[in-house]
Design a protein around this motif. Structure first.
Motif, short mmCIF file in Angstrom:
data_model
loop_
_atom_site.label_atom_id
_atom_site.label_comp_id
_atom_site.label_asym_id
_atom_site.label_seq_id
_atom_site.Cartn_x
_atom_site.Cartn_y
_atom_site.Cartn_z
N MET A 167 5.58 -1.51 11.10
CA MET A 167 6.09 -0.47 10.42
C MET A 167 7.04 -1.29 9.27
N THR A 168 6.95 -0.82 8.04
CA THR A 168 7.90 -1.42 6.99
C THR A 168 8.75 -0.16 6.52
N ASP A 169 9.91 -0.66 6.45
CA ASP A 169 11.20 0.16 5.89
C ASP A 169 11.64 -0.37 4.83
N VAL A 170 12.64 0.73 4.20
CA VAL A 170 13.14 0.34 2.88
C VAL A 170 13.91 -1.19 2.64
N ALA A 171 14.57 -1.49 3.87
CA ALA A 171 15.38 -2.85 3.85
C ALA A 171 14.35 -3.90 3.78
N GLU A 172 12.96 -3.59 4.41
CA GLU A 172 12.22 -4.80 4.47
C GLU A 172 11.11 -5.02 3.52
N GLY A 173 11.14 -3.92 2.87
CA GLY A 173 10.03 -3.87 1.35
C GLY A 173 10.43 -5.00 0.55
N ARG A 174 9.24 -5.68 -0.14
CA ARG A 174 9.42 -6.51 -0.98
C ARG A 174 9.71 -6.20 -2.45
N GLU A 175 10.40 -7.14 -3.26
CA GLU A 175 10.55 -6.68 -4.57
C GLU A 175 9.78 -7.32 -5.71
N SER B 99 16.27 6.21 2.34
CA SER B 99 16.60 5.45 3.28
C SER B 99 15.68 5.33 4.66
N HIS B 100 15.16 6.77 4.66
CA HIS B 100 14.41 6.80 5.91
C HIS B 100 12.79 6.64 5.57
N ILE B 101 12.30 6.31 4.49
CA ILE B 101 11.05 6.30 3.98
C ILE B 101 10.60 5.17 4.73
N THR B 102 9.23 5.09 5.43
CA THR B 102 8.76 4.13 5.93
C THR B 102 7.08 4.06 5.73
N THR B 103 6.48 3.14 6.14
CA THR B 103 5.21 3.02 5.99
C THR B 103 4.43 2.18 7.06
N GLU B 104 3.41 2.51 7.44
CA GLU B 104 2.66 1.47 8.43
C GLU B 104 1.91 0.30 7.81
N GLY B 105 2.14 0.57 6.24
CA GLY B 105 1.50 -0.69 5.59
C GLY B 105 2.79 -1.44 4.77
N GLU B 106 2.67 -1.43 3.64
CA GLU B 106 3.42 -2.35 2.81
C GLU B 106 4.54 -1.50 1.92
#
Length: 252
Positions: free
Chosen positions: A1-9, A225-232
């Motif tokens: 699971m990817t959340d907002v803090a782990e997402g790339r820029e 802040s609570h958005i997640t994705t099973e992808g990227e």
């Protein structure tokens, strides 16, 4: 699971560059999808997505994009007529759909008439029909790409602060009546957005820098802040939203 803090820029110079980079990304992913499998996108409203749709409606994308394979859904919609200036569908239709050969049956407008709760259930049935199941399955995303914006109050789609939809964990589509914005709305829920191969947040302008920092720090008061994705998850930012100073911009 990817959340907002782990997402790339991805940080681009300005909003136009953000829109063009996302157009290129959507094209790359469409071309990479095997066979005749549908390419399912949840569209966003807003000024930067409008630039994106205008870019897709022009050369080279207008003639080279595999339009016939698209299944286009909407992340949210105001409960207004489809020809209203406040309608996300109307904006997308004017900027993109009226210029490219997307089959009409593959454009899934959120119904914005009648009873809102019934409209939400109807839209969920459309999603289930394309997905081929009544239950979301890990490892089998509902969406190839979900496009999202970020409001200065921390909302995304129509997941607004202090509204009941933030607690929804079963339905894929629900209603929302914001406390600080006009119109009742339909919106994808957290579970539906989570079932995605990619979530792209398009965020531009210095006015978004403060809330962006809060969301990336997982401030629980911000719905985004609570958005997640099973992808990227990818944050596609311009330099102003990213908070880059003039000196940093000159230094590259």
């Amino acid at each position: 699971m990817t959340d907002v803090a782990e997402g790339r820029e991805w940080i681009l110079p300005d909003a136009q560059a953000v829109a063009r980079r996302v157009a290129e990304f959507l094209f790359e992913r469409a071309r990479a999808k095997p066979g005749d499998a549908p390419y399912v996108i949840a569209l966003s409203g807003g000024s930067t997505p409008k630039r994106l749709y205008e870019i897709l409606a022009a050369a080279p994308f207008a003639t080279e994009f595999p339009w016939s394979r698209l299944e286009l859904f909407f992340g949210d919609e105001r409960f207004v007529p489809p020809d209203s200036a406040d309608s996300n569908y109307n904006m997308v239709n004017r900027a993109l759909l009226s210029h490219v050969p997307v089959p009409s049956e593959r454009v899934h407008r959120m119904p914005a008439e009648g009873d809102p709760a019934q409209a939400a259930r109807s839209y969920q049935r459309e999603l289930r029909a394309v997905y081929g199941s009544d239950a979301l399955q890990p490892g089998r995303p509902l969406f190839d790409v979900v496009l999202l914006g970020l409001g200065e109050n921390g909302h995304t789609a129509s997941l607004f602060p202090g509204t009941a939809v933030l607690e929804e964990r079963t339905a894929w589509v629900s209603t929302c009546t914001p406390h600080d914005a006009p119109h009742r709305r339909l919106t994808l829920t957290y579970p539906a957005i989570h079932s995605s191969a990619y979530v792209l947040f398009l965020v531009t302008g210095a006015g978004k820098a403060e809330v962006l920092g809060k969301v990336r720090a997982r401030d629980p008061a911000q719905p985004s802040s609570h958005i997640t994705t099973e992808g990227e998850l990818v944050w596609v930012l311009d330099e102003a939203a990213a908070g880059k100073s003039d000196a940093e911009k000159r230094d590259g």
